[in-house]
Motif scaffolding. Structure first.
Motif: not given
Length: 660
Positions: A266-268, A304-306, A351
């Protein structure tokens, strides 16, 4: 309007964000505003971390010292239960607050209070859904009010699943109605650091022992001794392990048990970005094959994003290579995804591999139990990990109170072990079901296939026929029926069991009058977009500087042709395939329409999935964000439709827009 628009950096008005009710920021670049009843000392000293540079705002907490170690629970108030808590994250602090409010003596041991499980302020916001907010209200109304005051409300808007490539809605979630019907707060998003600071301030710095890492314990039946990393020992009546997914308390209880890798990294990131539909959409999950993407408004003009991608654990990116890799993985997706990635600084992207723990029937032994991620760490797909820890904290304090009350009535010693087993029994089923839902959500989000041929290798040519995938059709029918029941149970299913909390909705927790129509009508939702519409040059022979803002005036017609005739409302394209009066754009009832004016070479519309058709002469056809308007054959002159809250950068510069 044919003239080029000069580039303006985003300087978004505060009025754009006023509805989010988040006057405080959620990243390292902003000051923090606190409630006057919460006091902090920002000169925290931690013996276990001396010499380490402090870059974070920290909550003052008592540092464990040898002068106050190995204190016997019998040396203080005989009637008070001494509760030891390993872990000062969200779950540990919520339980500590609940136990304190019940009159227990509490000691919280945390390795590094500022770290928030190792990622500090960079980990970003956390979603506190209605069920957790209601539990917080039952624990401490003042703390709950403060969390809701500074949180960004997302539950009063449209949330749901969309197709990652086209951006079209798959299923919409109603998170407002379950809360309103039960008289509980609407879902918020809040900075993890700020939430932790609010909780720590309410718990009290005399209770929190920072720089104190519990590494082992001894349960002696009538008391529990804990040993810190530095060798110091403390004694209490029970121990609660709230030390996260890699819990040392759990390891000491049950031995080494490996966490389960989800199959996804997961990238955030968090970025200064305001989507055009900020007033109508709270969060979206973008579905894809072996990858999916989540975006959420977190207030203060930030998103915010994932980004989840299926791959083996332990991967690493090249230096400064996260953003580049993400743009390759998600480059063909809709603007809502790509624009967020383009707007995010490389050093703001984190990440991590996603792990969880399979639910177990045994949460503790004797006078020791577990709480939150230490026993039921779950994938983040439902936003319920922290919420379940908050519910745990409420229930555990309640069971301890019942046991203590019963012991006083009978004149017998409290049966601490029995109260812990009662807590565990009351929580196991609900937690296991929601844990399973989180895993299922990940499977559904990443196995989504819009059309037959997706992911079929040699048979991928089938996708050009746009045959809906059976799983997509069947899944939508199932979700449409099951989702309202699931949301009702998850968000409100625990509210009737909360003692000391009167059912009440706040006047601030109101949804837009159009919310119901947005659920039922995608067209109404698009018309509610409050942004500027632009035409971004993307053809082979376009003037790259010709950035055009469309006029939302029903009395004005924008003509596309070869000459301007001194008319500022005309779009001038002096090329052979363009007729003198080639096409026109009009605005009516919240939508833009394109008409071909009998041009020689025709006018075309294409969507992001490259479905392309010719616009009939003298017939108005509505176009949508991300559509491409082609003037004449061969895509030599083309404009991509873009809706933004602020003036976008020109396509010839690195910027915050996608122009494909």
């Amino acid at each position: 309007m044919a003239s080029a628009l000069s580039y303006n950096s985003m300087n978004l008005s505060a009025t754009v964000f006023s509805r989010t009710n988040l006057p405080i920021p959620i990243t390292r670049d902003f000051p923090v505003e606190f409630s006057p009843y919460i006091q902090f000392n920002y000169n925290l000293r931690s013996r276990a971390r001396t010499g380490q540079k402090r870059s974070l705002t920290e909550v003052r907490a008592t540092v464990a010292t040898r002068e106050n170690n190995t204190v016997s629970s019998n040396s203080s108030d005989q009637k008070k239960l001494r509760v030891l808590v390993a872990g000062g994250g969200i779950g540990g602090l919520v339980f500590a607050l609940a136990a304190k409010k019940k009159g227990f003596e509490v000691m919280v041991f945390e390795r590094d209070l500022s770290a928030v499980r190792g990622e500090g302020q960079y980990r970003g916001p956390i979603q506190i859904q209605s069920n957790a907010l209601a539990a917080l209200e039952a624990i401490d109304m003042d703390v709950a009010e403060e969390v809701m005051r500074v949180g960004c409300i997302t539950g009063d808007r449209i949330n749901g699943l969309v197709d990652g490539v086209s951006g079209t809605w798959y299923v919409k979630f109603d998170t407002f109605t379950p809360a309103a019907e039960r008289g509980i707060p609407v879902t918020r998003v809040i900075s993890r650091m700020l939430l932790q600071q609010i909780l720590a301030g309410a718990v009290g710095d005399e209770i929190i022992f920072n720089g104190s890492n519990v590494v082992e314990f001894q349960d002696l039946g009538n008391k529990v001794n804990v040993v810190l990393e530095n060798g110091e020992c403390y004694e209490g009546d029970l121990l609660v392990g709230a030390d996260g997914i890699w819990s040392k308390v759990r390891k000491n209880l049950f031995g080494l048990e490996e966490a389960v890798y989800s199959g996804y990294t997961c990238y955030t990131g968090i970025t200064d970005f305001v989507p055009a539909d900020i007033s109508s959409v709270g969060y979206r999950v973008f579905l894809g094959h072996k990858q999916y993407f989540v975006s959420s408004d977190v207030g203060a003009g930030k998103m915010q994003w994932y980004a989840f991608h299926k791959e083996p654990a332990g991967g690493a990116d090249a230096p400064n290579g996260k953003k580049e890799r993400l743009l390759k993985i998600f480059g063909g997706w809709c603007d809502n995804v790509v624009d967020l990635l383009l707007a995010t600084e490389e050093d703001a992207i984190l990440r991590r591999d996603i792990y969880d723990r399979t639910p177990t029937l045994t949460w503790g032994k004797g006078n020791v139990t577990l709480l939150g991620d230490s026993v039921h760490a779950m994938q983040p797909n439902l936003g319920q990990g922290g919420c379940m820890a908050i519910e745990d904290g409420y229930q555990l304090a309640l069971e301890l109170e019942k046991t203590l009350k019963k012991s006083r009535e009978l004149g017998t010693p409290p049966d601490i072990a029995a109260s812990l087993r009662s807590y565990e029994t009351s929580r196991k089923l609900r937690v296991a079901i929601i844990h399973g839902m989180a895993r299922m959500a990940a499977i559904m989000a990443s196995t989504y296939k819009a059309y037959l041929g997706v992911g079929l290798g040699p048979l991928s040519f089938l996708t050009k026929f746009r045959i809906p995938h059976p799983g997509r059709v069947g899944g939508r029918i199932f979700i449409d029926k099951a989702m309202p029941l699931m949301l009702s149970w998850v968000l409100g299913g625990n509210s009737s069991k909360l003692e000391g909390r009167p059912p009440s909705c706040r006047l601030s927790d109101k949804a837009d009058d159009q919310l119901r129509s947005w659920f039922e009508d995608d067209d109404a939702l698009e018309r509610a977009i409050d942004g500027e519409w632009y035409l971004i040059p993307c053809g082979h022979e376009n003037d790259a500087s010709q950035l055009i803002r469309l006029n939302r005036d029903e009395k004005t017609t924008c003509i596309i042709g070869t000459t301007s005739n001194g008319d500022s409302s005309r779009i001038t394209v002096p090329l052979p395939q363009v007729s003198e009066n080639h096409a026109c754009i009009t605005y009516k009832d919240g939508g833009f329409y394109l008409s071909d004016l009998g041009s020689k070479h025709g006018t075309w519309l294409a969507d992001i999935e490259e479905k392309r058709y010719r616009v009939p002469p003298n017939f108005a056809v509505r176009f949508h964000p991300s559509d491409v308007i082609e003037i004449g054959p061969g895509q030599k002159v083309a404009f991509r439709v873009k809706v933004m809250q602020a003036t976008p950068r020109s396509p010839e510069k690195d910027g915050i827009l996608q122009s494909r």
